[in-house]
Every structure is written in C-alpha cells, then in structure tokens.
Design an enzyme around this catalytic site. Sequence first.
Site, short mmCIF file in Angstrom:
data_model
loop_
_atom_site.label_atom_id
_atom_site.label_comp_id
_atom_site.label_asym_id
_atom_site.label_seq_id
_atom_site.Cartn_x
_atom_site.Cartn_y
_atom_site.Cartn_z
N TYR A 221 39.90 -25.70 -20.40
CA TYR A 221 41.35 -25.63 -20.53
C TYR A 221 41.86 -24.23 -20.20
O TYR A 221 41.08 -23.30 -20.02
CB TYR A 221 41.78 -26.05 -21.94
CG TYR A 221 41.55 -25.02 -23.03
CD1 TYR A 221 40.26 -24.72 -23.48
CD2 TYR A 221 42.62 -24.34 -23.62
CE1 TYR A 221 40.06 -23.78 -24.49
CE2 TYR A 221 42.42 -23.41 -24.63
CZ TYR A 221 41.14 -23.13 -25.06
OH TYR A 221 40.93 -22.19 -26.05
N LYS B 94 35.93 -21.26 -20.85
CA LYS B 94 37.04 -21.68 -21.72
C LYS B 94 36.91 -23.19 -21.97
O LYS B 94 37.63 -24.02 -21.42
CB LYS B 94 38.39 -21.30 -21.10
CG LYS B 94 39.50 -21.20 -22.16
CD LYS B 94 40.65 -20.36 -21.66
CE LYS B 94 41.88 -20.45 -22.55
NZ LYS B 94 41.71 -20.01 -23.93
N GLU C 105 34.33 -11.06 -30.51
CA GLU C 105 35.78 -11.29 -30.34
C GLU C 105 36.27 -12.03 -31.56
O GLU C 105 35.54 -12.17 -32.55
CB GLU C 105 36.03 -12.10 -29.06
CG GLU C 105 35.37 -13.46 -29.06
CD GLU C 105 35.66 -14.29 -27.80
OE1 GLU C 105 36.63 -14.01 -27.09
OE2 GLU C 105 34.90 -15.25 -27.56
N LEU D 112 35.19 -14.51 -24.35
CA LEU D 112 36.06 -15.05 -23.31
C LEU D 112 36.73 -13.87 -22.60
O LEU D 112 37.23 -12.96 -23.27
CB LEU D 112 37.13 -15.95 -23.94
CG LEU D 112 38.00 -16.66 -22.91
CD1 LEU D 112 37.26 -17.88 -22.37
CD2 LEU D 112 39.33 -17.08 -23.49
N1 PMP Z 1 38.90 -15.36 -27.03
C1 PMP Z 1 39.01 -16.64 -27.44
C2 PMP Z 1 37.84 -17.30 -28.10
C3 PMP Z 1 40.21 -17.34 -27.24
O1 PMP Z 1 40.33 -18.61 -27.63
C4 PMP Z 1 41.32 -16.67 -26.64
C5 PMP Z 1 42.65 -17.33 -26.46
N2 PMP Z 1 42.64 -18.65 -26.23
C6 PMP Z 1 41.15 -15.35 -26.23
C7 PMP Z 1 39.93 -14.73 -26.43
C8 PMP Z 1 42.28 -14.59 -25.57
O2 PMP Z 1 42.45 -14.98 -24.24
P1 PMP Z 1 43.87 -14.84 -23.50
O3 PMP Z 1 44.30 -13.44 -23.66
O4 PMP Z 1 43.58 -15.21 -22.09
O5 PMP Z 1 44.80 -15.80 -24.19
#
Ligand code: PMP
Length: 286
Positions: free
Chosen positions: A32, A146, A178, A202
């Site tokens: 996603y 993702k 994270e 991610l």
């Molecule tokens: N890490 C994880 C596990 C996430 O789910 C997300 C956001 N969905 C992020 C980092 C941040 O990613 P982004 O800045 O692209 O929203």
Amino acid sequence: MSLVYLNGEFIPPDQAKVSVFDRGFIFGDGVYEVIPVFGGRMFRLPHHLARLEASLAAIQLRNPHTVRQWNDIFTRLLANNGTADQSVYLQITRGVAARDHAFPPNISPTVFAYASPLNYPPAEQLAKGAAAITAADNRWQRCDIKSIALLANVLLRQQAIEQGAAEAVLVRDGLMTEGAASNIFIVSGDRVITPPKGPYILPGITRDLVVEIAHFHDIDCVEQPVPIGSLRSANEVWMTSSTKEILPITRIDGRPVGDGKQGPMHVRVFALYQQYKQAFIRGEVE
Ligand code: PMP
C-alpha cells in the site's frame, strides 16, 4: 465519503466489494501507499510511486498502472474535494484465487484507492508533544516493504495506546529502528540523527524530506545507528510520517525527553518543513 476506486471503477464505498478469497484478506498478500495532498497537489508523488514500485518488485507483483494512469485515478478521487489537506490511500493485492500459499498463475491484482481528509496535530499538541513507549521490534526482516500485513505494527501501536502513549519506538539488537507507524529522529546536542535505511525500517518519504531540508539549511543531520542509550539521553525525539508530519515525542517510558517540551531544533526544522510545503502549494517546488 466521496467515491472510491476499485478495479477500474469509481463507486460509492458501500458498493465497493472484494471477494473473501482475495489474497489480501486471506494472506495479507499486498502492498500500500499513503500520499498526502496539499492545496489539491499530491506531495512527493514521484517518491511515493517509486516506493510503491520497490514494494511491488519485492513481492514480485507487476505495477498494474503507469504513472499517468495512477495520476488520473488520484486526480479523479480528489476532484470536488476542495483544497483542504487530504490523503490518498492505495492498496494492491495479488488478487483472488483458491487459498494456496504459492502464487496463482494468471490472476489480476485487486486495486483499491480512496481519498480522505487529513488532520495534522494542532499547534498545542506540537508544543506539548506526544508520549511513546519503547518495545522490542518483533516484526519480520523486510520492514522496507510497505506491506499491508501489519499485525505486528497494530499490536505494537495498541500496546502503546494501552499504556497511555501515542507511539511505540522499536528496538532491535539494542538499536532503535523506527516507530510502529513512523520514522524516528533524535537530537543530540546540535546534531539530528535518524537510523540509516535498510531492511529494518520503512524508507519514509517524510523522513527523507526532513533529512533533505536539514542538509539544505546546513543543519548537522546524519543517518547513523541509534543505540537505545542515545535514545534515552537525547535532547529531543521526533516521529515523522505523512499523516503526522514531524511530531515531538516528549515522554518515553514515562520519563521526560530533554526538558519534556517541544525542543528548539523541532521548532526550527518544523518551520522549514512548513515553508517547503507552502512553496509546494504555490507550485515553486516539486
Ligand atoms: N514507518 C512505518 C512502519 C510506517 O508505517 C510509516 C507510515 N506509514 C512510516 C515509517 C513513515 O512513512 P511516510 O513518511 O512515508 O509516511
């Protein structure tokens, strides 16, 4: 809610139906993206589509649409939604087939997307910051994909909520990875630090932009491993994501981070981030 997109059609949400044999439902076999939209413009769209491409390649699924087609789908979802902040959610699963772990031959992916309003934390919440817990990162070894299979993330976030916190900061082998749904930065002295990319995090689009903006403005910002001890002694800790932007974490495991308030580096970087966003809305930056 306005119309949603499902497999080539724009339909009301209550008419959007997916088979119980969809591999997304059965196995969590899909990926996603979440794309923020400001002033009607999709923020960092090429970066989100590049990450989508990487996620699809990692699970051996062909991208069902060209960039142009994605653009058309999103534009149509966003039409009539005005200029208030929005987010576009899109999900692709491997499709519908009799339950069997092996990839079924010749099936079409299920493609779903919708737009919804995006509400960022108000100024008072930024000033106060959020509470977090630390938790063992018990996810798999491909957190760079993702994936829609988010059970570990869901349980970790729930653990945080049940302890009165907003996020779980995850730790693997003594190093911070994270958040359950965010990337994490720490500030140590005048240095901004976030863990390097790799299989355990991610590659957040907001994370990358924060690093880019910091470098552009000569702020000392490095991507290097963050031992749990550095997290505990940090002056500031932030979480970043497309839906939270940059939010200070002012308590971890019940103890204050620094002086327990939004820190000066957050004030500075957040203002630069907002400036960038405004320039994007005006069409001055991509
Ligand atoms: N890490 C994880 C596990 C996430 O789910 C997300 C956001 N969905 C992020 C980092 C941040 O990613 P982004 O800045 O692209 O929203």
